[in-house]
Design a protein around this motif. Structure first.
Motif, mmCIF file in Angstrom:
data_model
loop_
_atom_site.group_PDB
_atom_site.id
_atom_site.type_symbol
_atom_site.label_atom_id
_atom_site.label_comp_id
_atom_site.label_asym_id
_atom_site.label_seq_id
_atom_site.Cartn_x
_atom_site.Cartn_y
_atom_site.Cartn_z
ATOM 1 N N THR A 1 5.548 17.605 -10.036
ATOM 2 C CA THR A 1 6.825 17.380 -10.712
ATOM 3 C C THR A 1 6.789 16.090 -11.525
ATOM 4 O O THR A 1 7.202 16.066 -12.692
ATOM 5 C CB THR A 1 7.971 17.340 -9.683
ATOM 6 N N TRP A 2 6.279 15.031 -10.922
ATOM 7 C CA TRP A 2 6.143 13.760 -11.631
ATOM 8 C C TRP A 2 5.281 13.943 -12.882
ATOM 9 O O TRP A 2 5.647 13.493 -13.973
ATOM 10 C CB TRP A 2 5.526 12.722 -10.694
ATOM 11 N N LEU B 1 6.059 24.067 -17.593
ATOM 12 C CA LEU B 1 7.390 24.287 -17.030
ATOM 13 C C LEU B 1 7.287 24.196 -15.510
ATOM 14 O O LEU B 1 6.768 25.115 -14.873
ATOM 15 C CB LEU B 1 7.897 25.670 -17.436
ATOM 16 N N ILE B 2 7.779 23.109 -14.934
ATOM 17 C CA ILE B 2 7.571 22.891 -13.506
ATOM 18 C C ILE B 2 8.171 24.009 -12.667
ATOM 19 O O ILE B 2 7.600 24.414 -11.653
ATOM 20 C CB ILE B 2 8.066 21.491 -13.057
ATOM 21 N N TRP B 3 9.281 24.563 -13.086
ATOM 22 C CA TRP B 3 9.878 25.659 -12.319
ATOM 23 C C TRP B 3 8.976 26.887 -12.323
ATOM 24 O O TRP B 3 8.844 27.575 -11.306
ATOM 25 C CB TRP B 3 11.284 25.985 -12.829
ATOM 26 N N ALA B 4 8.311 27.164 -13.442
ATOM 27 C CA ALA B 4 7.382 28.296 -13.502
ATOM 28 C C ALA B 4 6.098 27.980 -12.734
ATOM 29 O O ALA B 4 5.470 28.888 -12.179
ATOM 30 C CB ALA B 4 7.078 28.667 -14.951
ATOM 31 N N TRP C 1 2.903 29.241 -7.943
ATOM 32 C CA TRP C 1 2.424 28.731 -6.665
ATOM 33 C C TRP C 1 2.857 29.665 -5.537
ATOM 34 O O TRP C 1 2.058 30.071 -4.690
ATOM 35 C CB TRP C 1 3.018 27.348 -6.459
ATOM 36 N N GLY C 2 4.119 30.034 -5.544
ATOM 37 C CA GLY C 2 4.624 30.965 -4.540
ATOM 38 C C GLY C 2 3.992 32.340 -4.673
ATOM 39 O O GLY C 2 3.696 33.008 -3.673
ATOM 40 N N SER C 3 3.762 32.767 -5.896
ATOM 41 C CA SER C 3 3.134 34.059 -6.152
ATOM 42 C C SER C 3 1.733 34.112 -5.549
ATOM 43 O O SER C 3 1.321 35.133 -4.982
ATOM 44 C CB SER C 3 3.076 34.310 -7.666
ATOM 45 N N VAL D 1 2.928 31.707 -19.047
ATOM 46 C CA VAL D 1 1.617 32.057 -18.489
ATOM 47 C C VAL D 1 0.837 30.799 -18.108
ATOM 48 O O VAL D 1 0.261 30.722 -17.018
ATOM 49 C CB VAL D 1 0.817 32.953 -19.456
ATOM 50 N N ILE D 2 0.828 29.813 -18.985
ATOM 51 C CA ILE D 2 0.130 28.554 -18.685
ATOM 52 C C ILE D 2 0.690 27.944 -17.403
ATOM 53 O O ILE D 2 -0.059 27.546 -16.507
ATOM 54 C CB ILE D 2 0.234 27.572 -19.868
ATOM 55 N N SER D 3 1.987 27.896 -17.296
ATOM 56 C CA SER D 3 2.629 27.294 -16.119
ATOM 57 C C SER D 3 2.369 28.112 -14.856
ATOM 58 O O SER D 3 2.099 27.549 -13.789
ATOM 59 C CB SER D 3 4.133 27.157 -16.374
ATOM 60 N N LEU D 4 2.442 29.428 -14.958
ATOM 61 C CA LEU D 4 2.170 30.280 -13.790
ATOM 62 C C LEU D 4 0.727 30.119 -13.320
ATOM 63 O O LEU D 4 0.462 30.042 -12.112
ATOM 64 C CB LEU D 4 2.458 31.751 -14.110
ATOM 65 N N ILE D 5 -0.201 30.055 -14.263
ATOM 66 C CA ILE D 5 -1.616 29.897 -13.898
ATOM 67 C C ILE D 5 -1.837 28.536 -13.230
ATOM 68 O O ILE D 5 -2.554 28.434 -12.230
ATOM 69 C CB ILE D 5 -2.539 30.073 -15.121
#
Length: 165
Positions: free
Chosen positions: A19-20, A31-34, A39-41, A142-146
């Protein structure tokens, strides 16, 4: 230390650092939320190398399906009925693709779809207009999810080391 405590400590520390870093970097493709959704996925798909592969590929597939629906919708003209049709058709495609083993993680595909649609609906203006904007939105997701999947993998390894110690 037990597994749950280890996960809590490791993911808590890593999540705080992530997050920081996201705030410091301030990039519209991070996108920190993504990241947390990815991470959860990863964990939802069972972790390890197989979970990483299944989660990341399904996240990507979901983002592609959402982008396709959004491109079709904005090209045809946005109305409630057309939105329903475009989403409905794209979801049929998303789920039917689960017949392929590589795309069988349906919940993770939905995570990719939902995060892409959410970013488009809530923040598309930051990415421009038209097909290019939808592509940028999907790329950011996609970048954030990866990255989230990578952090999941790393957190699993670190937790394993901490729990064994």
């Amino acid at each position: 230390m037990d597994l749950i405590t280890g996960l809590a400590v490791v993911i808590g520390i890593m999540g705080g650092i992530a997050t920081w870093a996201a705030i410091i970097i301030g990039n519209p493709y991070l996108l920190i939320w993504a990241v947390f959704v990815g991470w959860g996925s990863f964990y939802h798909c069972g972790g390890k190398e197989a979970g990483f592969k299944n989660s990341a590929v399904a996240n990507l597939w979901g983002a592609v399906c959402a982008a396709g629906a959004l491109i079709a919708l904005t090209s045809i003209g946005v109305t409630a009925i057309m939105a329903g049709i475009c989403v409905g058709i794209s979801i049929v495609v998303l789920i039917l693709a689960a017949k392929l083993p590589l795309l069988s993680a349906i919940p993770s595909a939905v995570y990719g779809y939902a995060t892409t649609a959410a970013l488009f609906l809530l923040g598309a203006a930051a990415y421009g207009e038209g097909v290019g904007a939808i592509t940028k939105v999907a790329a950011a997701v996609v970048i954030s999810l990866i990255i989230g999947n990578i952090l999941g993998y790393v957190s699993e390894k670190v937790t394993g080391a901490v729990v064994k110690a």
